[in-house]
Design an enzyme around this catalytic site. Structure first.
Site, short mmCIF file in Angstrom:
data_model
loop_
_atom_site.label_atom_id
_atom_site.label_comp_id
_atom_site.label_asym_id
_atom_site.label_seq_id
_atom_site.Cartn_x
_atom_site.Cartn_y
_atom_site.Cartn_z
N SER A 212 0.84 -1.23 -0.02
CA SER A 212 0.12 0.00 0.09
C SER A 212 0.97 1.22 0.10
O SER A 212 1.99 1.06 0.50
CB SER A 212 -0.76 0.24 1.41
OG SER A 212 -1.64 1.14 1.45
N TYR A 225 -2.19 -0.69 10.50
CA TYR A 225 -1.88 -1.20 9.15
C TYR A 225 -0.66 -0.85 8.54
O TYR A 225 -0.04 -1.57 7.81
CB TYR A 225 -3.27 -0.48 8.30
CG TYR A 225 -3.54 -0.67 7.28
CD1 TYR A 225 -4.10 -1.80 6.70
CD2 TYR A 225 -3.04 0.27 5.98
CE1 TYR A 225 -4.09 -2.11 5.34
CE2 TYR A 225 -3.07 -0.21 4.81
CZ TYR A 225 -3.99 -1.18 4.29
OH TYR A 225 -4.03 -1.52 3.00
#
Ligand SMILES: NC(=O)c1ccc[n+]([C@@H]2O[C@H](COP(=O)([O-])OP(=O)(O)OC[C@H]3O[C@@H](n4cnc5c(N)ncnc54)[C@H](OP(=O)(O)O)[C@@H]3O)[C@@H](O)[C@H]2O)c1
Ligand SMILES: *[C@@H]1O[C@H](CO)[C@@H](O)[C@H](O)[C@H]1NC(C)=O
Length: 359
Positions: A212, A225
């Protein structure tokens, strides 16, 4: 996210004025000095600036250079997390291109929608496997089934896509949450990669890990995350160095915000999670942060759910390029321009400067 505070606008404007002045006055002086040192007439400076600028434009605006395509026939791909989102889309896309697809689904045995949809294609080249990337046993069984079902094909690539999203400020995030997110996003990626690497190594194939842009830059409320995705980046880098001599290419995909395209986070999920975050926070954290601040942050998260790109095609195209190109890139960052610029600033500017710009 919501409204841009005045301070940020002032910083951005003064930053760009400063950059203009630097480039306008500083660069020619610097280039002049360089030319003088090299003994080249100083009049070449204008050409140098134009040349530099052209290089910049070309690097930003150039469409992807064609780098040839591998032969698809006889090649199989394993994708994890095919119940929905990018995984489900990619399974169908790579199948259409002619690959044999082993689609790992978390919910196959429970009759999940995605697994059903893929099975109903009734294609010889679409094989749906029960696969929780956190389960050693399911992984072993899936890999055994891949070995048995390969036939004349080779396992060319693995796409580590399975992942979970998470949010919450550090003091509202339990150690259990850090562990759970890290178990799926990072350890899951490592487990599956190790399990199929012998097959992929022999095929001189590909490892494609979905990280990401949050694997390259942090943010408030995203620590659990980010920790997992930074880990995916680190693992991919180390593996890439080791795999060079084996002819295996390792790529990382760093999507920006595709929340609306996949529904990985929804307003409902945020609302439900926020109740849990507040309830589980220690009393002193509740007291010091206060409900008002907490609700503001959760409202910010909810508005985040309605932002981002609605079409997942850029991500699927980049993954496909990593799997099929003769010369895949190391990193792909499908993202909206403002996300891409933010990532560039945060990875290339001194932290003191990027912190001022964004926090
Ligand atoms: N969408 C974005 O904006 C975005 C941005 C950057 C990176 N990413 C990354 O892209 C990947 C795919 O995300 P997505 O947006 O497509 O999310 P998604 O729609 O939630 O898909 C993720 C898939 O992974 C599955 N999964 C979760 N835990 C698993 C486990 N333990 N074992 C196997 N499968 C598991 C989920 O199963 P269930 O359906 O049962 O939950 C789901 O099918 C993730 O790694 C994510 O972090 C997404
Ligand atoms: C949120 O919680 C409600 C009430 O418990 C439940 O009905 C709903 O399905 C939950 N939504 C999500 C997305 O988890």
């Amino acid at each position: 996210m919501a409204s841009v505070p005045g301070l940020r606008v002032v910083l951005l404007v003064s930053g760009s004025v400063l950059l203009t002045l630097l480039l306008g006055f500083g660069l020619p002086v610097l280039l002049n000095a360089g030319m003088w040192l090299l003994g080249i007439p100083e009049t070449s400076v204008t050409e140098c600036i134009v040349g530099l600028y052209l290089m910049f434009v070309v690097s930003v605006a150039m469409p992807r250079i064609p780098r040839g395509c591998i032969k698809v026939e006889g090649k199989a791909v394993l994708i994890t997390g095919c119940d929905r989102g990018f995984g489900l889309g990619l399974a169908k896309h790579l199948h259409k291109l002619g690959f044999t697809v082993f689609a790992g689904c978390l919910l196959k045995d429970e009759g999940g929608e995605g697994a059903k949809e893929l099975e109903e294609m009734r294609s010889e080249r679409m094989k749906v496997l029960q696969m929780d990337v956190c389960s050693e046993e399911q992984t072993e069984r899936a890999v055994e089934s891949i070995r048995l079902n390969l036939g004349d094909t080779v396992l060319w690539a693995v796409v580590n896509n399975a992942g979970v999203a998470s949010f919450g400020e550090v003091e509202f995030t339990s150690i259990d949450t850090y562990r759970q997110v890290y178990e799926v996003n990072l350890i899951g990626t490592i487990r599956i990669t190790k399990a199929v690497l012998p097959l992929i190594r022999r095929a001189k194939g590909r490892v494609v890990n979905i990280a990401s842009l949050y694997g390259r830059m942090g943010n408030i409320m995203r620590s659990s995350y980010c920790v997992s995705k930074y880990g995916v980046e680190a693992f991919s880098d180390c593996l890439r160095y080791e795999m060079k001599t084996w002819g295996v290419k390792v790529s990382v995909i760093e999507p920006g915000n595709f929340i609306q395209a996949t529904g990985v986070l929804t307003r409902d999920i945020v609302t439900n999670t926020s109740l849990k975050l507040w309830a589980e926070a220690p009393p002193c954290v509740q007291e010091d942060y206060g409900k008002v601040h907490f609700e503001q942050q959760m409202a910010l998260m909810r508005s985040f759910c309605s932002s981002g790109q609605k079409d997942m095609a850029p991500v699927l195209n980049d993954i496909t390029d990593a799997v099929t190109s003769k010369w895949p890139y190391t990193r792909y960052s499908p993202a909206e321009p403002h996300w891409w610029i933010r990532a560039q600033f945060m990875t290339h500017l001194p932290s003191a400067v990027s912190d001022l710009l964004y926090f």
